[in-house]
Design a protein around this motif. Structure first.
Motif, PDB file in Angstrom:
ATOM      1  N   CYS A  51       7.148  -3.813  25.750  1.00 15.48           N
ATOM      2  CA  CYS A  51       6.946  -5.063  25.911  1.00 15.48           C
ATOM      3  C   CYS A  51       8.084  -5.717  26.671  1.00 15.48           C
ATOM      4  O   CYS A  51       7.757  -6.569  27.592  1.00 15.48           O
ATOM      5  CB  CYS A  51       6.621  -5.708  24.582  1.00 15.48           C
ATOM      6  N   SER A  55       7.736  -7.732  30.238  1.00 16.37           N
ATOM      7  CA  SER A  55       7.342  -9.066  30.007  1.00 16.37           C
ATOM      8  C   SER A  55       7.919  -9.864  31.082  1.00 16.37           C
ATOM      9  O   SER A  55       7.273 -10.895  31.453  1.00 16.37           O
ATOM     10  CB  SER A  55       7.586  -9.559  28.632  1.00 16.37           C
ATOM     11  N   GLY A  98      -1.298  -9.543  24.771  1.00 15.42           N
ATOM     12  CA  GLY A  98      -0.685 -10.816  24.252  1.00 15.42           C
ATOM     13  C   GLY A  98      -1.553 -11.858  24.552  1.00 15.42           C
ATOM     14  O   GLY A  98      -1.660 -12.705  23.686  1.00 15.42           O
ATOM     15  N   PHE A 107      -1.756 -18.662  25.656  1.00 12.47           N
ATOM     16  CA  PHE A 107      -0.941 -17.660  26.351  1.00 12.47           C
ATOM     17  C   PHE A 107      -0.548 -18.472  27.774  1.00 12.47           C
ATOM     18  O   PHE A 107       0.731 -18.264  27.976  1.00 12.47           O
ATOM     19  CB  PHE A 107      -2.000 -16.718  26.821  1.00 12.47           C
ATOM     20  N   TYR A 121       9.063 -13.844  23.822  1.00 14.82           N
ATOM     21  CA  TYR A 121       7.800 -13.546  24.173  1.00 14.82           C
ATOM     22  C   TYR A 121       7.201 -12.579  23.312  1.00 14.82           C
ATOM     23  O   TYR A 121       6.203 -12.627  22.852  1.00 14.82           O
ATOM     24  CB  TYR A 121       7.557 -13.389  25.863  1.00 14.82           C
ATOM     25  N   CYS A 122       7.730 -11.421  23.183  1.00 10.70           N
ATOM     26  CA  CYS A 122       7.180 -10.196  22.605  1.00 10.70           C
ATOM     27  C   CYS A 122       7.335 -10.469  20.995  1.00 10.70           C
ATOM     28  O   CYS A 122       6.556  -9.901  20.506  1.00 10.70           O
ATOM     29  CB  CYS A 122       8.302  -9.011  22.948  1.00 10.70           C
ATOM     30  N   VAL A 125       4.151 -12.742  20.520  1.00  6.90           N
ATOM     31  CA  VAL A 125       2.675 -11.866  20.601  1.00  6.90           C
ATOM     32  C   VAL A 125       2.690 -10.674  19.549  1.00  6.90           C
ATOM     33  O   VAL A 125       1.856  -9.605  19.560  1.00  6.90           O
ATOM     34  CB  VAL A 125       2.588 -11.439  21.905  1.00  6.90           C
TER      35      VAL A 125
END
Length: 257
Positions: A51, A55, A98, A107, A121-122, A125
Motif C-alpha cells: 500500500c 499509494s 481503499g 475517498f 493514507y494506508c 484504509v
C-alpha cells in the motif's frame, strides 16, 4: 470486503512492486541512490508495504483525474482509470480496496487533502497498523570506516522498543561538504517490543549515472560529513494523527583525499 491477501498475492506474482515512494512531500527522496538498506525480512504478501509503495501514485493519479475529468461516480470506474493510466494492476487493486472501504465520496475527499502522505493514507484504509503508544530509543548509530577515501561504508543502527512501534519511517539525512542534499526514507513496519538491529550501505562516491546536465550531482568531496537518523511513527515530519518522532541521532564521518 475483499480478500486482500489473496488478491494481492495474485497480483504480486505478475507485477513488479516499485521501490518505496514517499514522494508526496518534496523533502524526501533526494539523491537516494547512495543509500540502501540490508534486510533479511521477506513477506510473501505484505499488504502495508504494498500500500505505501503504490499509494503515492494513486493519490497523484486520482488528483489528475479529478482535475481533468471531474469526480467519477463509482470506485470501480475511478480505480479502473487509475489502473489504465499507471499500467499497473496492483495500483488498481489497492485503489479499489481503499475506495470501497471509505466509499467514493470520502475517498475523493481524502485524496483531495493536499498534505496527505502515503503512510497516513494506508492507515486510514486499514492496510497499515496503528500504534499510538509505541516507542523506540536508538542505542547504536555508527558508520564504518569513520575516516577514509571515497568508497562504500556500512551504517549500523540499533534501537530498542519497550511498547512496540507503529507503522513509521526511518529517514537518513547526510549534510555534505558541497551542500547537495543526500536523503532517503525507509518504511519501518509495526513491530512488538524488542531490540532491532539495522544495516545500511552507503556509496560515498560519485554516481557514474548522474547526468550533470540534468541534475546536480554529489561529488563526495574531501571533508567532514554529518549524518542524521530520524526514527518516526508515521512519516517523519508529518502533522497527521499517529505521527511523532521517536528518536534522532547524529554522527560524523570524514572523506580523505
Amino acid at each position: 470486503m475483499k480478500a486482500i491477501p489473496l488478491i494481492l498475492a495474485t497480483v504480486v506474482a505478475v507485477n513488479a512492486i516499485p521501490p518505496a515512494l514517499f514522494n508526496i512531500r518534496p523533502r524526501i527522496m533526494t539523491q537516494t541512490s547512495f543509500i540502501s538498506k540490508i534486510t533479511n525480512k521477506v513477506n510473501a504478501v505484505d499488504t502495508c508495504k504494498i500500500c505505501v509503495d503504490v499509494s503515492g501514485q494513486i493519490i497523484n493519479q486520482v488528483l489528475n483525474i479529478i482535475l481533468n475529468v471531474g469526480v467519477i461516480g463509482s470506485c470501480s470506474k475511478l480505480c479502473t482509470m487509475v489502473e489504465q493510466k499507471t499500467g499497473s494492476q496492483i495500483i488498481g487493486v489497492v485503489c479499489d480496496i481503499g475506495c470501497d472501504f471509505l466509499g467514493i465520496d470520502e475517498f475523493v475527499k481524502l485524496i483531495q487533502k493536499a498534505d496527505l502522505d502515503p503512510i497516513y493514507y494506508c492507515e486510514i484504509v486499514k492496510m497499515c497498523a496503528v500504534n499510538d503508544h509505541g516507542d523506540a530509543h536508538i542505542t547504536k548509530f555508527s558508520i564504518t570506516p569513520v575516516s577514509g577515501p571515497q568508497g562504500p561504508r556500512t551504517i549500523d543502527l540499533t534501537y530498542v522498543s519497550k511498547n512496540g512501534t507503529g507503522t513509521g519511517e526511518m529517514v537518513l539525512v547526510i549534510h555534505t561538504v558541497d551542500g547537495i542534499p543526500v536523503e532517503t526514507g525507509f518504511l519501518n513496519e509495526p513491530a512488538p517490543a524488542g531490540t532491532y538491529p539495522n544495516v545500511f550501505n552507503l556509496k560515498a562516491q560519485p554516481d557514474p549515472d548522474c547526468d550533470p546536465t540534468q541534475q546536480v550531482c554529489e561529488q563526495w568531496l574531501p571533508g567532514d560529513y554529518t549524518m542524521r537518523i530520524d526514527l518516526c511513527n508515521g512519516e517523519c515530519g508529518s502533522k497527521h494523527p499517529h505521527s511523532k518522532l521517536y528518536d534522532t541521532r547524529n554522527i560524523t564521518f570524514t572523506i580523505t583525499k
